[in-house]
Design an enzyme around this catalytic site. Structure first.
Site, PDB file in Angstrom:
ATOM      1  N   LYS A  30      35.692 -59.776 -71.498  1.00 32.46           N
ATOM      2  CA  LYS A  30      37.080 -60.624 -71.074  1.00 32.46           C
ATOM      3  C   LYS A  30      36.684 -61.581 -70.066  1.00 32.46           C
ATOM      4  O   LYS A  30      36.410 -61.674 -68.899  1.00 32.46           O
ATOM      5  CB  LYS A  30      38.212 -59.751 -70.455  1.00 32.46           C
ATOM      6  N   GLU A  67      32.063 -56.308 -58.535  1.00 34.71           N
ATOM      7  CA  GLU A  67      31.584 -57.116 -57.681  1.00 34.71           C
ATOM      8  C   GLU A  67      32.654 -57.847 -57.148  1.00 34.71           C
ATOM      9  O   GLU A  67      33.405 -58.780 -57.740  1.00 34.71           O
ATOM     10  CB  GLU A  67      30.387 -57.878 -58.305  1.00 34.71           C
ATOM     11  N   CYS A 127      31.221 -66.176 -54.344  1.00 37.01           N
ATOM     12  CA  CYS A 127      31.352 -64.894 -53.822  1.00 37.01           C
ATOM     13  C   CYS A 127      30.610 -64.678 -52.615  1.00 37.01           C
ATOM     14  O   CYS A 127      30.911 -64.073 -51.594  1.00 37.01           O
ATOM     15  CB  CYS A 127      31.560 -63.675 -54.651  1.00 37.01           C
ATOM     16  N   GLU A 146      38.834 -64.873 -47.772  1.00 34.88           N
ATOM     17  CA  GLU A 146      38.063 -65.804 -48.628  1.00 34.88           C
ATOM     18  C   GLU A 146      38.491 -66.945 -49.102  1.00 34.88           C
ATOM     19  O   GLU A 146      39.791 -66.768 -49.626  1.00 34.88           O
ATOM     20  CB  GLU A 146      37.662 -64.692 -49.505  1.00 34.88           C
TER      21      GLU A 146
HETATM   22  P1  NDP Z   1      40.859 -62.240 -60.289  1.00 33.15           P
HETATM   23  O1  NDP Z   1      40.323 -61.085 -59.768  1.00 33.15           O
HETATM   24  O2  NDP Z   1      42.439 -62.342 -60.580  1.00 33.15           O
HETATM   25  O3  NDP Z   1      40.294 -62.691 -61.454  1.00 33.15           O
HETATM   26  C1  NDP Z   1      38.981 -62.153 -61.993  1.00 33.15           C
HETATM   27  C2  NDP Z   1      38.963 -61.724 -63.606  1.00 33.15           C
HETATM   28  O4  NDP Z   1      39.660 -60.459 -63.848  1.00 33.15           O
HETATM   29  C3  NDP Z   1      39.638 -62.850 -64.451  1.00 33.15           C
HETATM   30  O5  NDP Z   1      39.026 -62.504 -65.673  1.00 33.15           O
HETATM   31  C4  NDP Z   1      40.961 -62.285 -64.419  1.00 33.15           C
HETATM   32  O6  NDP Z   1      41.724 -62.745 -65.737  1.00 33.15           O
HETATM   33  C5  NDP Z   1      40.887 -60.799 -64.589  1.00 33.15           C
HETATM   34  N1  NDP Z   1      42.017 -59.839 -64.246  1.00 33.15           N
HETATM   35  C6  NDP Z   1      43.270 -60.273 -63.485  1.00 33.15           C
HETATM   36  N2  NDP Z   1      43.805 -59.159 -63.210  1.00 33.15           N
HETATM   37  C7  NDP Z   1      43.142 -58.220 -63.815  1.00 33.15           C
HETATM   38  C8  NDP Z   1      43.829 -56.826 -63.910  1.00 33.15           C
HETATM   39  N3  NDP Z   1      44.787 -56.348 -63.632  1.00 33.15           N
HETATM   40  N4  NDP Z   1      42.866 -56.083 -64.593  1.00 33.15           N
HETATM   41  C9  NDP Z   1      41.671 -56.607 -65.185  1.00 33.15           C
HETATM   42  N5  NDP Z   1      41.201 -57.806 -65.012  1.00 33.15           N
HETATM   43  C10 NDP Z   1      42.194 -58.608 -64.503  1.00 33.15           C
HETATM   44  O7  NDP Z   1      40.664 -63.382 -59.528  1.00 33.15           O
HETATM   45  P2  NDP Z   1      41.490 -64.969 -59.488  1.00 33.15           P
HETATM   46  O8  NDP Z   1      41.111 -65.748 -60.636  1.00 33.15           O
HETATM   47  O9  NDP Z   1      42.604 -64.788 -59.183  1.00 33.15           O
HETATM   48  O10 NDP Z   1      40.960 -65.540 -57.954  1.00 33.15           O
HETATM   49  C11 NDP Z   1      41.740 -65.218 -56.854  1.00 33.15           C
HETATM   50  C12 NDP Z   1      40.864 -65.105 -55.478  1.00 33.15           C
HETATM   51  O11 NDP Z   1      39.674 -64.105 -56.012  1.00 33.15           O
HETATM   52  C13 NDP Z   1      39.833 -66.136 -55.342  1.00 33.15           C
HETATM   53  O12 NDP Z   1      40.453 -67.324 -54.601  1.00 33.15           O
HETATM   54  C14 NDP Z   1      38.684 -65.763 -54.822  1.00 33.15           C
HETATM   55  O13 NDP Z   1      39.009 -65.446 -53.482  1.00 33.15           O
HETATM   56  C15 NDP Z   1      38.597 -64.213 -55.477  1.00 33.15           C
HETATM   57  N6  NDP Z   1      37.493 -64.366 -56.582  1.00 33.15           N
HETATM   58  C16 NDP Z   1      36.315 -63.891 -56.181  1.00 33.15           C
HETATM   59  C17 NDP Z   1      35.219 -63.943 -57.318  1.00 33.15           C
HETATM   60  C18 NDP Z   1      33.988 -63.310 -57.070  1.00 33.15           C
HETATM   61  O14 NDP Z   1      32.927 -63.912 -57.571  1.00 33.15           O
HETATM   62  N7  NDP Z   1      33.948 -62.146 -56.353  1.00 33.15           N
HETATM   63  C19 NDP Z   1      35.313 -64.558 -58.670  1.00 33.15           C
HETATM   64  C20 NDP Z   1      36.805 -65.087 -58.586  1.00 33.15           C
HETATM   65  C21 NDP Z   1      37.791 -65.019 -57.720  1.00 33.15           C
HETATM   66  P3  NDP Z   1      42.434 -64.015 -65.564  1.00 33.15           P
HETATM   67  O15 NDP Z   1      41.231 -65.194 -65.355  1.00 33.15           O
HETATM   68  O16 NDP Z   1      43.079 -64.352 -66.809  1.00 33.15           O
HETATM   69  O17 NDP Z   1      43.224 -64.098 -64.311  1.00 33.15           O
END
Ligand code: NDP
Length: 492
Positions: free
Chosen positions: A195, A269, A303, A400
């Site tokens: 996904k 992660e 990250c 973050e």
């Molecule tokens: P999320 O954790 O919401 O998104 C990461 C992935 O998980 C996306 O594919 C998202 O879908 C999906 N997702 C969201 N909710 C669920 C759930 N309940 N169960 C399973 N999968 C889910 O991150 P955000 O995009 O909202 O970003 C928010 C913050 O997260 C950022 O500001 C940053 O601080 C942090 N972040 C950290 C990352 C890292 O590499 N460690 C990467 C991205 C974000 P969808 O995109 O459709 O919401």
């Protein structure tokens, strides 16, 4: 007689780069994408689609299917069939051929993939082209090489695949996160339901096309696009054996709770708030470049970004002056321009989050510096920003930000540097700059971080494991460790 002083006819020369725009013509983006299930693109049973936009222009690029529970069920069923009938029983050397073929095709189409990655995600083309794509191909090549040597990778055990892997990836490195997860899963003999993030689904769909062209047996790789609910359906499906998630700590905690007590193996992660430590004896000019790369690479949507700079007190002012000068030379703007250093913020929601946290930094009393640069009229952009006079309790030192924002603190002794560096719920990465090798080792022993870079930053290699401690998650991706996350085994 009065003497006339001639005024110059032309204004002083302003030295600037000529635009050098990558063409979008090579990108063959379709108007609408279905879900990639069982080897073909199908319409979603949910009948729903959503747009994906270019964050640099806010213009739509394509419509993408939103997978509902029934669609996810179909994808998992296809993956289970492919695992039981084809991929699981297949000889490792045969599996390797497919993974190698995908690696080669990614390499062949790397220019197109880089362009789409930049259009859909906003990152500068020079990064997609020179960092993301070579690493993506590199991961597929690396894991293809292990597919027929699994028993040599881990002497003393008889490894076997887990089954169906459900993988959920974020928007900051859409293709690279795909490669980190899909390549080891396939090499180890698992099948996959992936996904991608809602805002960056296009390159994953292109990899699905590549997999089909490479002749990968139907069902081995399935791509279901959608928002968080689709991710939750993948993670929660009973017939998934392994969940791999990269994203926010908040969603990581939800998933850990959701899977507690189930048979599923899990790797997470999550976020980070890395300390980047500069000692007085560091090569300062190189360290400046390391710090710039550490926080402004990919607009700080990283990250492991070095978002908390710890500078030894006696060089603090000099270092900050140098840093401000360097910040002023960063080129912010059109991600498709090959000269751009800082591209577009991935989404309006992320821009709002960054803005809110930066406002909190000012409100809490930190001092903000932004270079005098002009941002494009349209799209989501944020100026490279640094804060001085930051207290450890400030939100900008704790949370973050996931944007181009650096918080600067100081320290006097190595012990204090360690104490401050570890004063965070996260533990993903850290950086140390010093000319003393012994100090690097001393620091690396004490820093609570999965990765510690020394006199460099943000260096990645397919053979090198990556992952966190504390609230940055658990499990490792990359290297042999990355394979182990997709295998079970018997002791010999
Ligand atoms: P999320 O954790 O919401 O998104 C990461 C992935 O998980 C996306 O594919 C998202 O879908 C999906 N997702 C969201 N909710 C669920 C759930 N309940 N169960 C399973 N999968 C889910 O991150 P955000 O995009 O909202 O970003 C928010 C913050 O997260 C950022 O500001 C940053 O601080 C942090 N972040 C950290 C990352 C890292 O590499 N460690 C990467 C991205 C974000 P969808 O995109 O459709 O919401």
């Amino acid at each position: 007689m009065a003497i006339e002083i001639a005024t110059p006819a032309t204004p002083p020369l302003k030295w600037d780069y000529a635009g050098s725009k990558e063409s979008a013509d090579i990108a063959n983006i379709e108007e609408r994408y279905g879900l990639f299930i069982d080897g073909e693109f199908v319409s979603p049973k949910s009948k729903k689609y959503f747009p994906t936009i270019n964050p640099a222009t806010e213009e739509p690029l394509a419509e993408v299917a939103e997978a509902g529970e029934a669609d996810v069920g179909d994808a998992v069923a296809a993956a289970r069939r492919a695992y039981a009938e084809v991929w699981g029983p297949m000889d490792g050397a045969e599996r390797a051929k497919y993974v190698f073929r995908i690696a080669r095709m990614i390499q062949e189409r790397s220019r197109e993939l880089a362009v789409v990655e930049t259009l859909d995600g906003g990152k500068p083309i020079k990064e997609s082209r020179d960092v993301d794509l070579p690493l993506v191909a590199g991961h597929f090549f690396y894991y293809a090489g292990w597919a027929d040597k699994l028993e040599y990778a881990f002497p003393g055990i008889r490894p076997r695949p887990l089954g169906v892997a459900g993988q959920v990836i974020p928007w900051n490195f859409p293709l690279l996160m795909l490669a980190w997860k899909v390549a080891p899963a396939l090499a180890a003999g698992n099948t996959v339901v992936l996904k991608p993030a809602e805002t960056t689904p296009l390159t994953a769909l292109m990899v699905a096309q590549i997999a089909a062209e490479a002749g990968l047996p139907p069902g081995v790789l399935n791509v279901v696009t959608g928002a968080g609910a689709t991710g939750a359906a993948v993670v929660g499906h009973d017939d998934v054996d392994k969940v791999a998630f990269t994203g926010s700590t908040a969603v990581g905690k939800l998933i850990a709770t959701q899977l507690a007590g189930s048979h599923k193996k899990l790797t997470l992660e999550l976020g980070g708030k890395a300390a980047h430590v500069i000692f007085e004896d560091a090569p300062l000019d190189q360290a400046i470049e390391g710090v710039i790369n550490g926080i402004f690479f990919n607009q700080g949507h990283v990250c492991c970004a070095g978002s908390r700079l710890l500078v030894q007190e006696n060089i603090h002012d000099r270092f900050v002056d140098k840093l401000k000068r360097r910040l002023s030379t960063l080129r912010v703007g059109d991600p498709m321009d090959k000269n751009t250093d800082v591209g577009a913020i991935n989404s309006r929601a992320q821009l709002e989050k960054i803005t809110e946290l930066v406002d909190s930094g000012r409100d809490e009393g930190a001092e903000m510096f932004q270079p005098d640069c002009v941002l494009p009229d349209r799209g989501f952009f944020f100026k490279p920003t640094l804060f001085t006079n930051v207290a450890q309790s400030h939100r900008i030192a704790q949370e973050e930000i996931f944007g181009p924002v650096l918080s600067i603190l100081s320290f006097r002794t190595p012990e204090e540097a360690v104490e401050k560096a570890n004063n965070t719920p996260y533990g993903l990465s850290a950086g140390v700059w010093t000319s003393k090798g012994s100090r690097i080792l001393w620091m690396a022993d004490r820093l609570q971080a999965g990765v510690v870079w020394a006199n460099t930053y943000n260096k990645f290699d397919p053979a090198s494991p990556f992952g966190g401690y504390k609230e940055s998650g658990f499990g490792r991706e990359g290297g042999r460790h990355g394979l182990l996350a997709y295998m079970d085994w018997d002791e010999e």
